[in-house]
Design an enzyme around this catalytic site. Structure first.
Site, PDB file in Angstrom:
ATOM      1  N   ASP A 118      -2.083  -1.338  -4.039  1.00 27.55           N
ATOM      2  CA  ASP A 118      -2.394   0.055  -4.368  1.00 27.55           C
ATOM      3  C   ASP A 118      -1.079   0.823  -4.464  1.00 27.55           C
ATOM      4  O   ASP A 118      -0.454   1.122  -3.455  1.00 27.55           O
ATOM      5  CB  ASP A 118      -3.300   0.636  -3.287  1.00 27.55           C
ATOM      6  CG  ASP A 118      -3.688   2.086  -3.553  1.00 27.55           C
ATOM      7  OD1 ASP A 118      -3.275   2.636  -4.601  1.00 27.55           O
ATOM      8  OD2 ASP A 118      -4.395   2.676  -2.711  1.00 27.55           O
TER       9      ASP A 118
ATOM     10  N   HIS B   3     -12.206   1.654  -3.746  1.00 30.52           N
ATOM     11  CA  HIS B   3     -11.436   0.919  -4.751  1.00 30.52           C
ATOM     12  C   HIS B   3     -12.197  -0.345  -5.128  1.00 30.52           C
ATOM     13  O   HIS B   3     -13.057  -0.818  -4.385  1.00 30.52           O
ATOM     14  CB  HIS B   3     -10.062   0.518  -4.208  1.00 30.52           C
ATOM     15  CG  HIS B   3      -9.127   1.666  -3.981  1.00 30.52           C
ATOM     16  ND1 HIS B   3      -7.972   1.865  -4.716  1.00 30.52           N
ATOM     17  CD2 HIS B   3      -9.160   2.673  -3.076  1.00 30.52           C
ATOM     18  CE1 HIS B   3      -7.345   2.940  -4.271  1.00 30.52           C
ATOM     19  NE2 HIS B   3      -8.052   3.451  -3.277  1.00 30.52           N
TER      20      HIS B   3
ATOM     21  N   TYR C 151       0.883  -1.169   0.000  1.00 27.62           N
ATOM     22  CA  TYR C 151       0.000   0.000   0.000  1.00 27.62           C
ATOM     23  C   TYR C 151       0.918   1.215   0.000  1.00 27.62           C
ATOM     24  O   TYR C 151       1.368   1.675   1.040  1.00 27.62           O
ATOM     25  CB  TYR C 151      -0.923  -0.014   1.220  1.00 27.62           C
ATOM     26  CG  TYR C 151      -1.744   1.238   1.384  1.00 27.62           C
ATOM     27  CD1 TYR C 151      -2.415   1.806   0.303  1.00 27.62           C
ATOM     28  CD2 TYR C 151      -1.861   1.852   2.625  1.00 27.62           C
ATOM     29  CE1 TYR C 151      -3.161   2.952   0.452  1.00 27.62           C
ATOM     30  CE2 TYR C 151      -2.618   3.002   2.789  1.00 27.62           C
ATOM     31  CZ  TYR C 151      -3.269   3.546   1.702  1.00 27.62           C
ATOM     32  OH  TYR C 151      -4.012   4.693   1.851  1.00 27.62           O
TER      33      TYR C 151
END
Length: 514
Positions: free
Chosen positions: A197, A304, A156
């Site tokens: 991500d 998301h 992330y």
């Protein structure tokens, strides 16, 4: 086949709120199990879990048929965090938290860290302190029957806040550390997949408004991805980076393939977003084993959507989970801790060596005195002279035979009690009186209501937007500056392309100060 799915879940407990179950104690486990079943993957990588170890519950971490691994933020609660859930058929041989190796304190680590000489120890600890990376290493078998090593890096990546320049530096240093670790694993002979991500839309096709953004391709994050990835997908290009964007390998010209949308503007309704989530595989692995790469925009519960890939390999599960697995955490291990572990041994003072079961002489004297007081109290006759036995029901309707009389009223016996009859006139009078009181109370309530309505007029109606003549919504300025905290009106429709008549118009109106 090996199916991988990555999802920025925006709080691991948020999607669980919509799942109903009869047993509250098992609700989290049922909900998490349903989410994993819905994603239908051998390995699920989650980002932005927003949990710390002290609030992680067993039903959320221990799911039947899976083994899980968590990395937590060490500085802030409810922030960042990643987790990896592996089916028992895809149990990793090693697992590790962080990219630098400074968080590895036990056996079963992945290893292969590369050259990190340009990082200080403090910087490495800061980069790993937010719970942004989790590595799991697996054994896979190719269609040729060869056994190889595959390392998954669940990441992330940081967001670069325009108002905080230091976060851009932090983000780029994190990118640099990620690339060093991934390339070190490749050099050691392992296949590598970076999924999660990345917080950067790589190409103009990956962002809805790239044409209106100044110096889009000059962004440092996009330049870093240019160096990491090979050009032209699976084909040979001018730049041969070590990794390939698997989705663009299979869908090089697909427009509107976004994975993140603004929840405030409702942009998901019109697919007005960007692609921030990726499955990046090393070049050899993607070309030889990747069968597909996909997005799952229909899966709700976060800002998301999940992304994933399917590989034509089979997983060779480890016989035992790595030490980082949550099933080995003391709070989830299923073994009761002894209370002696929480006690501190100290040398007893001679003053306290006397046994607690043998009271001192002074204590014995006090005990004898107290016993004497109790005996004297028990032998003292009652003031009323009445017995403490169960009383007869008739005693409540007869005058007391002993003690002072508190009243001269002679109560009738139980058999002579008579309930008087109420006349019809009394009933009618009571009804009329009740109606009068109710009417007066109603009038008083109406007067009070009208008074408060005149005093508090309530909110004024929303103005109509210029494009659709529909009621607006009120928003508050949160950006630091002279207008911080001010209210304004804007179109209530979701954000979308300017050419789309169903999208938000550009109406704007400051709210009058109250």
């Amino acid at each position: 086949m090996l199916r991988l799915v990555s999802w920025n879940i925006n709080g691991i407990r948020s999607p669980l709120q919509g799942v109903r179950c009869e047993e509250p104690s098992s609700c989290s486990a049922m909900a998490m199990g349903r989410i994993l079943d819905k994603l239908d993957a051998d390995i699920v990588c989650l980002q932005e879990t927003k949990v710390t170890r002290d609030v992680l519950t067993e039903p959320l971490a221990i799911i039947e048929g899976y083994n899980s691994y968590f990395s937590f933020s060490r500085n802030r609660s409810g922030y960042s965090g990643v987790a990896t859930f592996c089916k028992d058929s895809a149990t990793p041989v090693a697992a590790e938290e962080g990219l630098s190796g400074l968080l590895s304190t036990q056996n079963g680590d992945v290893g292969c860290y590369g050259n990190m000489d340009d990082f200080t120890q403090e910087e490495l600890r800061a980069l790993d302190s937010e719970g942004r990376a989790l590595l799991t290493q697996h054994k896979i078998c190719t269609w040729e029957g060869k056994e190889k090593t595959l390392t998954l890096i669940n990441v992330y990546c940081p967001h670069a806040d325009p108002g905080k320049p230091e976060r851009l530096t932090f983000k780029m240093r994190f990118y640099r550390l990620l690339q060093i670790r991934a390339e070190a694993l490749l050099a050691a002979g392992s296949h590598v997949i970076i999924l999660g991500d990345l917080n950067t839309a790589h190409r103009p096709i990956d962002h809805w408004d790239a044409v209106n953004m100044e110096c889009f391709e000059e962004d440092p994050g996009r330049k870093w991805m240019d160096g990491l990835l090979s050009n032209l997908g699976c084909e040979s290009g001018s730049h041969m980076g070590p990794f390939i964007d698997s989705y663009r390998c299979f869908q090089p010209k697909q427009k509107g393939a976004f994975t993140c949308w603004s929840t405030v503007s409702g942009a998901r309704h019109l697919n007005y977003g960007s692609r921030l989530d990726y499955v990046l595989g090393d070049r050899t692995l993607v070309i030889d084993t990747f069968q597909s790469s996909f997005l799952l925009p229909e899966v709700m519960g976060s800002d998301h959507c999940p992304v994933g890939a399917v590989l034509s390999v089979s997983s060779v599960p480890a016989k035992q989970c790595p030490p980082l697995c949550t099933c080995f955490l003391p709070e989830f291990a299923g073994t009761q801790l002894k209370i002696l572990r929480f006690l501190v041994h100290f040398k007893q003072d001679p003053v306290f060596k006397q046994s607690a079961l043998q009271p001192s002489n002074q204590t014995q004297v006090h005990m004898r005195k107290n016993k004497a007081r109790v005996r004297s109290t028990r032998s003292r006759p009652s003031k009323t002279g009445s017995s403490r036995g169960q009383k007869n029901l008739m005693s409540y309707f007869q005058p007391s035979s002993s003690g002072p009389q508190t009243s001269n009223l002679d109560l009738p016996s139980l058999g002579t009690l008579i309930t008087p009859k109420t006349s019809e006139e009394d009933v009618m009078a009571n009804v009329v009186e009740g109606q009068t009181k109710a009417s007066e109370a109603k009038d008083e309530k109406e007067i009070r209501t009208s008074f408060w309505k005149s005093l508090l007029g309530g909110p004024s109606p929303m103005p109509l937007c210029g494009g659709h003549r529909e009621p607006c919504v009120m928003r508050t300025v949160k950006k630091p500056g002279p207008n911080l905290g001010r209210h304004f009106y804007m179109c209530a429709r979701p954000q979308g392309p300017p050419t789309d008549p169903s999208s938000r118009c550009n109406f704007f109106l400051w709210s009058r100060p109250s």
